[in-house]
Design a protein around this motif. Structure first.
Motif, PDB file in Angstrom:
ATOM      1  N   GLY A   1      31.514  -2.322   9.603  1.00  0.00           N
ATOM      2  CA  GLY A   1      32.150  -1.438   8.641  1.00  0.00           C
ATOM      3  C   GLY A   1      31.901  -1.876   7.210  1.00  0.00           C
ATOM      4  N   PRO A   2      32.049  -0.955   6.282  1.00  0.00           N
ATOM      5  CA  PRO A   2      31.737  -1.243   4.879  1.00  0.00           C
ATOM      6  C   PRO A   2      32.579  -2.353   4.267  1.00  0.00           C
ATOM      7  CG  PRO A   2      31.919   1.115   5.243  1.00  0.00           C
ATOM      8  CD  PRO A   2      32.370   0.451   6.498  1.00  0.00           C
ATOM      9  N   TRP A   3      33.879  -2.358   4.508  1.00  0.00           N
ATOM     10  CA  TRP A   3      34.738  -3.381   3.904  1.00  0.00           C
ATOM     11  C   TRP A   3      34.379  -4.754   4.451  1.00  0.00           C
ATOM     12  CZ3 TRP A   3      38.354  -3.465   0.063  1.00  0.00           C
ATOM     13  CH2 TRP A   3      39.133  -4.616  -0.030  1.00  0.00           C
ATOM     14  N   LEU A   4      34.365  -4.862   5.765  1.00  0.00           N
ATOM     15  CA  LEU A   4      34.099  -6.158   6.402  1.00  0.00           C
ATOM     16  C   LEU A   4      32.674  -6.632   6.172  1.00  0.00           C
ATOM     17  CD1 LEU A   4      35.987  -5.508   9.752  1.00  0.00           C
ATOM     18  CD2 LEU A   4      36.799  -6.771   7.757  1.00  0.00           C
ATOM     19  N   GLY A   5      31.715  -5.701   6.182  1.00  0.00           N
ATOM     20  CA  GLY A   5      30.321  -6.075   5.925  1.00  0.00           C
ATOM     21  C   GLY A   5      30.125  -6.605   4.516  1.00  0.00           C
ATOM     22  N   ASN A   6      30.775  -5.957   3.544  1.00  0.00           N
ATOM     23  CA  ASN A   6      30.662  -6.426   2.160  1.00  0.00           C
ATOM     24  C   ASN A   6      31.323  -7.792   1.984  1.00  0.00           C
ATOM     25  OD1 ASN A   6      30.801  -3.226   0.380  1.00  0.00           O
ATOM     26  ND2 ASN A   6      29.056  -4.396   1.056  1.00  0.00           N
ATOM     27  N   ILE A   7      32.461  -8.025   2.630  1.00  0.00           N
ATOM     28  CA  ILE A   7      33.110  -9.337   2.539  1.00  0.00           C
ATOM     29  C   ILE A   7      32.241 -10.409   3.191  1.00  0.00           C
ATOM     30  CG2 ILE A   7      35.026 -10.717   3.447  1.00  0.00           C
ATOM     31  CD1 ILE A   7      36.880  -8.463   2.751  1.00  0.00           C
ATOM     32  N   ALA A   8      31.679 -10.099   4.358  1.00  0.00           N
ATOM     33  CA  ALA A   8      30.814 -11.068   5.042  1.00  0.00           C
ATOM     34  C   ALA A   8      29.593 -11.400   4.192  1.00  0.00           C
ATOM     35  CB  ALA A   8      30.386 -10.522   6.407  1.00  0.00           C
ATOM     36  N   THR A   9      29.010 -10.377   3.563  1.00  0.00           N
ATOM     37  CA  THR A   9      27.860 -10.595   2.686  1.00  0.00           C
ATOM     38  C   THR A   9      28.255 -11.469   1.503  1.00  0.00           C
ATOM     39  OG1 THR A   9      26.883  -8.485   3.325  1.00  0.00           O
ATOM     40  CG2 THR A   9      26.137  -9.429   1.239  1.00  0.00           C
ATOM     41  N   PHE A  10      29.376 -11.157   0.874  1.00  0.00           N
ATOM     42  CA  PHE A  10      29.859 -11.947  -0.253  1.00  0.00           C
ATOM     43  C   PHE A  10      30.034 -13.414   0.149  1.00  0.00           C
ATOM     44  CE2 PHE A  10      33.514 -13.940  -2.296  1.00  0.00           C
ATOM     45  CZ  PHE A  10      33.091 -13.962  -3.601  1.00  0.00           C
ATOM     46  N   LYS A  11      30.705 -13.650   1.253  1.00  0.00           N
ATOM     47  CA  LYS A  11      30.976 -15.031   1.691  1.00  0.00           C
ATOM     48  C   LYS A  11      29.688 -15.789   1.999  1.00  0.00           C
ATOM     49  CE  LYS A  11      35.602 -14.307   3.566  1.00  0.00           C
ATOM     50  NZ  LYS A  11      36.407 -14.264   4.794  1.00  0.00           N
ATOM     51  N   GLU A  12      28.777 -15.127   2.723  1.00  0.00           N
ATOM     52  CA  GLU A  12      27.526 -15.800   3.095  1.00  0.00           C
ATOM     53  C   GLU A  12      26.676 -16.124   1.871  1.00  0.00           C
ATOM     54  OE1 GLU A  12      23.485 -14.527   5.250  1.00  0.00           O
ATOM     55  OE2 GLU A  12      25.234 -14.521   6.577  1.00  0.00           O
ATOM     56  N   TYR A  13      26.492 -15.149   0.988  1.00  0.00           N
ATOM     57  CA  TYR A  13      25.643 -15.366  -0.179  1.00  0.00           C
ATOM     58  C   TYR A  13      26.271 -16.359  -1.153  1.00  0.00           C
ATOM     59  CZ  TYR A  13      22.897 -11.281   1.333  1.00  0.00           C
ATOM     60  OH  TYR A  13      22.122 -10.396   2.024  1.00  0.00           O
TER      61      TYR A  13
END
Length: 114
Positions: free
Chosen positions: A82-94
């Motif tokens: 999902g958009p919310w969780l995917g964006n948070i995961a991307t933020f955390k990883e990067y």
């Protein structure tokens, strides 16, 4: 800039061609949302990508509704869907790799375009 699938596309193209990108705005979409899809082969992320300024920008109404009184039984992959969780995961990883990324949710919207 990309919205939804365009955010995913922007993220993938930045991974594949960091020398051609100066900044990325991912509105309600990032490549990590698709890690559970077998047709999506995750590319190696070049170190140069973490020097590109990025912004993850989902709408607050996209945030999943979880009952805080219950334990979270989702898998790690499900926590990125999902958009919310995917964006948070991307933020955390990067960010963990020193990436120039921010997370700025829009407080008034869901998945719609402005």
């Amino acid at each position: 800039m990309g919205h939804s699938g365009g955010g995913i596309w922007s993220d993938v193209m930045t991974t594949l061609h960091p020398d051609r990108v100066i900044a990325v705005w991912m509105r309600s979409g990032s490549a990590l949302m698709f890690l559970t899809h077998p047709e999506f082969v995750r590319p190696d992320v070049p170190a140069a990508m973490y020097a590109i300024p990025m912004m993850a920008n989902p709408g607050v109404k996209e945030k999943p509704k979880l009952d805080p009184s219950e334990s979270d039984k989702r898998t790690e992959a499900e926590k990125m869907k999902g958009p919310w969780l995917g964006n948070i995961a991307t933020f955390k990883e990067y960010r963990a790799k020193g990436g120039l990324i921010g997370f700025a949710p829009d407080p008034r919207t869901g998945h719609e375009v402005w």
